[in-house]
Motif scaffolding. Sequence first.
Motif, short mmCIF file in Angstrom:
data_model
loop_
_atom_site.label_atom_id
_atom_site.label_comp_id
_atom_site.label_asym_id
_atom_site.label_seq_id
_atom_site.Cartn_x
_atom_site.Cartn_y
_atom_site.Cartn_z
N GLY A 381 -5.35 -6.49 25.31
CA GLY A 381 -6.14 -5.77 24.32
C GLY A 381 -7.61 -5.70 24.66
O GLY A 381 -8.43 -5.27 23.85
N ALA A 382 -7.97 -6.10 25.88
CA ALA A 382 -9.38 -6.13 26.29
C ALA A 382 -9.66 -5.00 27.28
O ALA A 382 -8.80 -4.18 27.60
CB ALA A 382 -9.71 -7.48 26.91
N GLN A 383 -10.90 -4.98 27.77
CA GLN A 383 -11.33 -3.93 28.68
C GLN A 383 -10.84 -4.14 30.11
O GLN A 383 -10.72 -3.19 30.87
CB GLN A 383 -12.86 -3.85 28.68
CG GLN A 383 -13.47 -3.51 27.33
CD GLN A 383 -13.19 -2.09 26.92
OE1 GLN A 383 -12.94 -1.23 27.75
NE2 GLN A 383 -13.22 -1.84 25.61
N LEU A 406 -12.84 -4.89 36.20
CA LEU A 406 -13.53 -4.32 35.05
C LEU A 406 -14.49 -3.26 35.55
O LEU A 406 -15.49 -3.56 36.19
CB LEU A 406 -14.28 -5.41 34.29
CG LEU A 406 -14.87 -5.05 32.93
CD1 LEU A 406 -13.77 -4.64 31.96
CD2 LEU A 406 -15.65 -6.23 32.35
N PHE A 407 -14.15 -1.98 35.33
CA PHE A 407 -14.96 -0.85 35.78
C PHE A 407 -15.31 -0.94 37.27
O PHE A 407 -16.46 -0.78 37.68
CB PHE A 407 -16.24 -0.75 34.94
CG PHE A 407 -15.98 -0.46 33.49
CD1 PHE A 407 -15.48 0.77 33.09
CD2 PHE A 407 -16.19 -1.43 32.53
CE1 PHE A 407 -15.22 1.04 31.76
CE2 PHE A 407 -15.93 -1.17 31.19
CZ PHE A 407 -15.44 0.07 30.81
N GLY A 408 -14.30 -1.21 38.07
CA GLY A 408 -14.47 -1.22 39.52
C GLY A 408 -14.96 -2.52 40.10
O GLY A 408 -15.03 -2.66 41.32
N GLU A 409 -15.30 -3.49 39.26
CA GLU A 409 -15.77 -4.79 39.74
C GLU A 409 -14.69 -5.84 39.49
O GLU A 409 -14.10 -5.88 38.40
CB GLU A 409 -17.06 -5.20 39.03
CG GLU A 409 -18.23 -4.27 39.27
CD GLU A 409 -18.68 -4.25 40.72
OE1 GLU A 409 -18.57 -5.31 41.38
OE2 GLU A 409 -19.13 -3.20 41.19
N THR A 410 -14.44 -6.67 40.49
CA THR A 410 -13.39 -7.68 40.38
C THR A 410 -13.98 -9.05 40.09
O THR A 410 -15.00 -9.44 40.69
CB THR A 410 -12.56 -7.74 41.67
OG1 THR A 410 -11.96 -6.45 41.89
CG2 THR A 410 -11.46 -8.79 41.58
N ILE A 437 -18.50 -9.56 29.60
CA ILE A 437 -18.88 -8.87 30.83
C ILE A 437 -19.04 -7.37 30.57
O ILE A 437 -19.97 -6.72 31.08
CB ILE A 437 -17.84 -9.12 31.94
CG1 ILE A 437 -17.78 -10.61 32.29
CG2 ILE A 437 -18.17 -8.30 33.19
CD1 ILE A 437 -16.66 -10.98 33.25
N PHE A 438 -18.17 -6.83 29.73
CA PHE A 438 -18.25 -5.40 29.40
C PHE A 438 -19.57 -5.07 28.70
O PHE A 438 -20.23 -4.08 29.02
CB PHE A 438 -17.07 -5.02 28.51
CG PHE A 438 -17.14 -3.62 27.97
CD1 PHE A 438 -16.91 -2.53 28.79
CD2 PHE A 438 -17.47 -3.39 26.64
CE1 PHE A 438 -16.99 -1.23 28.30
CE2 PHE A 438 -17.55 -2.10 26.14
CZ PHE A 438 -17.31 -1.02 26.97
N ARG A 439 -19.99 -5.93 27.77
CA ARG A 439 -21.22 -5.67 27.03
C ARG A 439 -22.47 -5.88 27.89
O ARG A 439 -23.45 -5.13 27.77
CB ARG A 439 -21.30 -6.60 25.81
CG ARG A 439 -20.30 -6.30 24.72
CD ARG A 439 -20.67 -7.04 23.44
NE ARG A 439 -20.83 -8.47 23.65
CZ ARG A 439 -19.86 -9.36 23.54
NH1 ARG A 439 -18.63 -8.96 23.23
NH2 ARG A 439 -20.09 -10.65 23.74
N ASN A 440 -22.45 -6.90 28.75
CA ASN A 440 -23.64 -7.25 29.52
C ASN A 440 -23.69 -6.63 30.91
O ASN A 440 -24.74 -6.62 31.55
CB ASN A 440 -23.75 -8.78 29.64
CG ASN A 440 -24.02 -9.44 28.30
OD1 ASN A 440 -25.16 -9.56 27.88
ND2 ASN A 440 -22.96 -9.88 27.63
#
Length: 443
Positions: A381-383, A406-410, A437-440
């Motif tokens: 349920g996360a990004q 997460l958005f191309g970063e591992t 990590i998504f927010r920051n």
Amino acid sequence: MDRQEKFTIALLTIVAVMVGIGTNFPTAKTLKSKCFPCPNEPKESPEGKVAKVQGLPETSPGGKSSNVMRVAIANFSANPSGLQADTAVSQQGLALQKAPKKASEQLALSNKWDSALEKATLAVELGKDTNASAETLAKAQSLWEEAIELLRQIPKDADLGKKSATKIEQYKGNLASIEYRLETAQSDFLQPIAQRSGLSSKVKITICHLHSRRCRRLRGNERPRSVASLMKVPVAIALMHKLTTDKIRFDTPLYVDRGNFTEDASHIRVGQTYSLERLLTEMIALSSNIATNQLIDYLGWNYINRILQERGFQNTRIQYKVIGDKIWPRNPGFRANTSTADELTDMMLAIYNREHLGDEVLIRALERQYDRALGFAGLEGAQGKWLGEKTGQTSRVLGTTLAMNLFGETYVITVIDDGFYSEPSIRHFIEEIAEYIFRNGHI
């Protein structure tokens, strides 16, 4: 006057004019006003001409030392072609030019050495405070980096070359220590997330960005009471090293000895033969205890731990086989297996960075993880996107080490709770970390 004598007089006259000897030799203008040679002029031997020149005063009106002239003339007399004279003068000139240049270079290197020591001394002072702030530790880190860079500018063949090389290795260790402390000081966001998630006060956490290896940690260097089935990751690393180094085929068959039986939920059975790759996959994906025990016998305790030592893992040691609920395998071992969240994370970073041959095989095994109740479930349920995982659980500990994108970063996350643990707590923590990590945009 023969041709040789004419040539001698002409050359001596030119040299005299160039060095400013002046009145002791006829100038070019004087020569033009005279006959050359004069009919009534008595002949003078070359030796006489040289003797006159050697009778010059120590300093000529032009300010040049006549000693230089004497050397040049003597060389010319011995070698009328002028080659020896040219060589002698050139060598003297080069020596005079090189001497101050070499002294200047040595002084510059000495200054670099002194400056490096000064920066190192200041860095040590800044790092003495065990409660130093992140800002102070960052300054100390910068000083160590500057000191190392200065020492690297000193050539190996210089007088200070060997001492500089020794200092560089010493300073690298100091830099690594400060970097670790700095990362720990910058990890204060982990504690409140762990508390909100319901993890115990003993939980060990390490999170790292794959490519930069920037990490954040909470007790990441502390050994948990047990590493459970997480110990199968270092066994897999040692196995892959042997297969690729010794050029052993992955489909090489291996008989599973009956003495390695214990409770097991995988498809591996004792008394049968399987390929090495099949045993590896079952050990990681299905956490096969029997496969693990057989691979430990295949590799040997000493080999496994030597490879781990060579790769820099100081806290990870495999010294015991896997035991099920009741049945112990033969030759179970002699001491508990050990590791840390830091080192398990480092292993996963190396695998997903594909630093060694065979890492693709390990990645495929991690992707096939059967137990998806921790990291996989936490990211549903996360990004973040789940990439692979290895879990471990006993009555004393629950843990996981996983990779997510997460958005191309591992990132690699390792969580080991040897307190009052629960699966929902670890799932919640992983979900919150992904959101953080998504927010920051970073850890």
